[in-house]
Write an enzyme that holds these catalytic residues in place. Sequence first.
Site, PDB file in Angstrom:
ATOM      1  CE  LYS A  61      -3.785  -2.199   2.603  1.00 14.54           C
ATOM      2  NZ  LYS A  61      -4.604  -2.059   3.831  1.00 14.54           N
ATOM      3  CE1 TYR A  85      -9.091  -2.947   0.623  1.00 19.16           C
ATOM      4  CE2 TYR A  85      -8.393  -0.870  -0.355  1.00 19.16           C
ATOM      5  CZ  TYR A  85      -8.106  -2.016   0.364  1.00 19.16           C
ATOM      6  OH  TYR A  85      -6.831  -2.232   0.832  1.00 19.16           O
ATOM      7  CG  HIS A 135      -5.124  -6.023  -0.388  1.00 17.86           C
ATOM      8  ND1 HIS A 135      -6.337  -6.057   0.255  1.00 17.86           N
ATOM      9  CD2 HIS A 135      -5.214  -6.907  -1.423  1.00 17.86           C
ATOM     10  CE1 HIS A 135      -7.133  -6.913  -0.381  1.00 17.86           C
ATOM     11  NE2 HIS A 135      -6.476  -7.442  -1.402  1.00 17.86           N
ATOM     12  CD  GLU A 149      -8.413  -8.993  -3.653  1.00 16.43           C
ATOM     13  OE1 GLU A 149      -7.280  -9.467  -3.399  1.00 16.43           O
ATOM     14  OE2 GLU A 149      -9.240  -8.703  -2.761  1.00 16.43           O
TER      15      GLU A 149
HETATM   16  P1  IDP Z   1      -7.400  -7.003   5.470  1.00 14.73           P
HETATM   17  O1  IDP Z   1      -6.607  -5.925   4.765  1.00 14.73           O
HETATM   18  O2  IDP Z   1      -6.610  -7.634   6.593  1.00 14.73           O
HETATM   19  O3  IDP Z   1      -8.012  -7.996   4.543  1.00 14.73           O
HETATM   20  P2  IDP Z   1     -10.061  -5.834   5.708  1.00 14.73           P
HETATM   21  O4  IDP Z   1     -11.016  -6.137   6.798  1.00 14.73           O
HETATM   22  O5  IDP Z   1     -10.349  -6.404   4.352  1.00 14.73           O
HETATM   23  O6  IDP Z   1      -8.605  -6.254   6.206  1.00 14.73           O
HETATM   24  O7  IDP Z   1      -9.970  -4.246   5.604  1.00 14.73           O
HETATM   25  C1  IDP Z   1      -9.330  -3.639   4.508  1.00 14.73           C
HETATM   26  C2  IDP Z   1      -8.444  -2.543   5.015  1.00 14.73           C
HETATM   27  O8  IDP Z   1      -9.259  -1.497   5.556  1.00 14.73           O
HETATM   28  C3  IDP Z   1      -7.515  -2.947   6.159  1.00 14.73           C
HETATM   29  O9  IDP Z   1      -6.303  -3.505   5.707  1.00 14.73           O
HETATM   30  C4  IDP Z   1      -7.299  -1.629   6.877  1.00 14.73           C
HETATM   31  O10 IDP Z   1      -6.274  -0.877   6.246  1.00 14.73           O
HETATM   32  C5  IDP Z   1      -8.616  -0.936   6.684  1.00 14.73           C
HETATM   33  N1  IDP Z   1      -9.500  -1.129   7.843  1.00 14.73           N
HETATM   34  C6  IDP Z   1     -10.202  -2.228   8.171  1.00 14.73           C
HETATM   35  N2  IDP Z   1     -10.918  -2.059   9.272  1.00 14.73           N
HETATM   36  C7  IDP Z   1     -10.671  -0.809   9.672  1.00 14.73           C
HETATM   37  C8  IDP Z   1     -11.137  -0.021  10.775  1.00 14.73           C
HETATM   38  O11 IDP Z   1     -11.918  -0.469  11.616  1.00 14.73           O
HETATM   39  N3  IDP Z   1     -10.633   1.246  10.855  1.00 14.73           N
HETATM   40  C9  IDP Z   1      -9.753   1.751   9.943  1.00 14.73           C
HETATM   41  N4  IDP Z   1      -9.305   1.045   8.892  1.00 14.73           N
HETATM   42  C10 IDP Z   1      -9.759  -0.211   8.755  1.00 14.73           C
HETATM   43 MG    MG Z   2      -9.474  -7.760   3.093  1.00 13.70          MG
END
Ligand code: IDP
Ligand code: MG
Length: 152
Positions: free
Chosen positions: A12, A52, A118, A129
């Site tokens: 990222k 996303y 990611h 993706e």
């Molecule tokens: P992942 O990247 O581990 O798959 P996801 O739940 O898919 O996690 O969330 C995508 C991205 O969104 C996360 O990597 C993080 O950067 C951001 N994110 C997820 N949940 C939160 C939150 O509660 N607050 C702020 N950013 C979040």
């Molecule tokens: Mg994710």
Amino acid sequence: MKERERTFLMVKPDGVQRGLVGNIVSRLEIKGFKLVAMKMITISPELAARHYGEHKGKPFYDGLIEFITSAPVVAMIWEGDNVVEMVRSMMGATDPRNSAPGTMRGDLAVFMGKNIVHGSDSKESAEREMALFFQEDEICDYTLPSEGCLYD
Ligand code: IDP
Ligand code: MG
């Protein structure tokens, strides 16, 4: 050549700006995975929204889209048996407060909104993706000489 699983991984904007691309690539290389596609791009708002889409409507969505489109990312495809699940485990938990030491996020990040990488969370997400970020002819086909030492 044996068909092996593929996953999508992206450094990222925070990871790129902190100079962590090499560290992240190196972890996956020395693990034994094969890099088959890689490019640096600045993600458009349209691509960000598609990538996303599952998070649309969540409180962090707008900030996430703004952040991921703010500066270049390095998008990659990695290949290997069980690569989707193993890369997720090498990335560590989403919130760096819970990411184990030894993982990318556990070693290199401190804050959920800036968690440097990611990675696809399932084989279905990986297919979706990879297709969002790469054309089929951008994925390279080559032999990793070490493969005989890595697998039966
Ligand atoms: P992942 O990247 O581990 O798959 P996801 O739940 O898919 O996690 O969330 C995508 C991205 O969104 C996360 O990597 C993080 O950067 C951001 N994110 C997820 N949940 C939160 C939150 O509660 N607050 C702020 N950013 C979040
Ligand atoms: Mg994710």
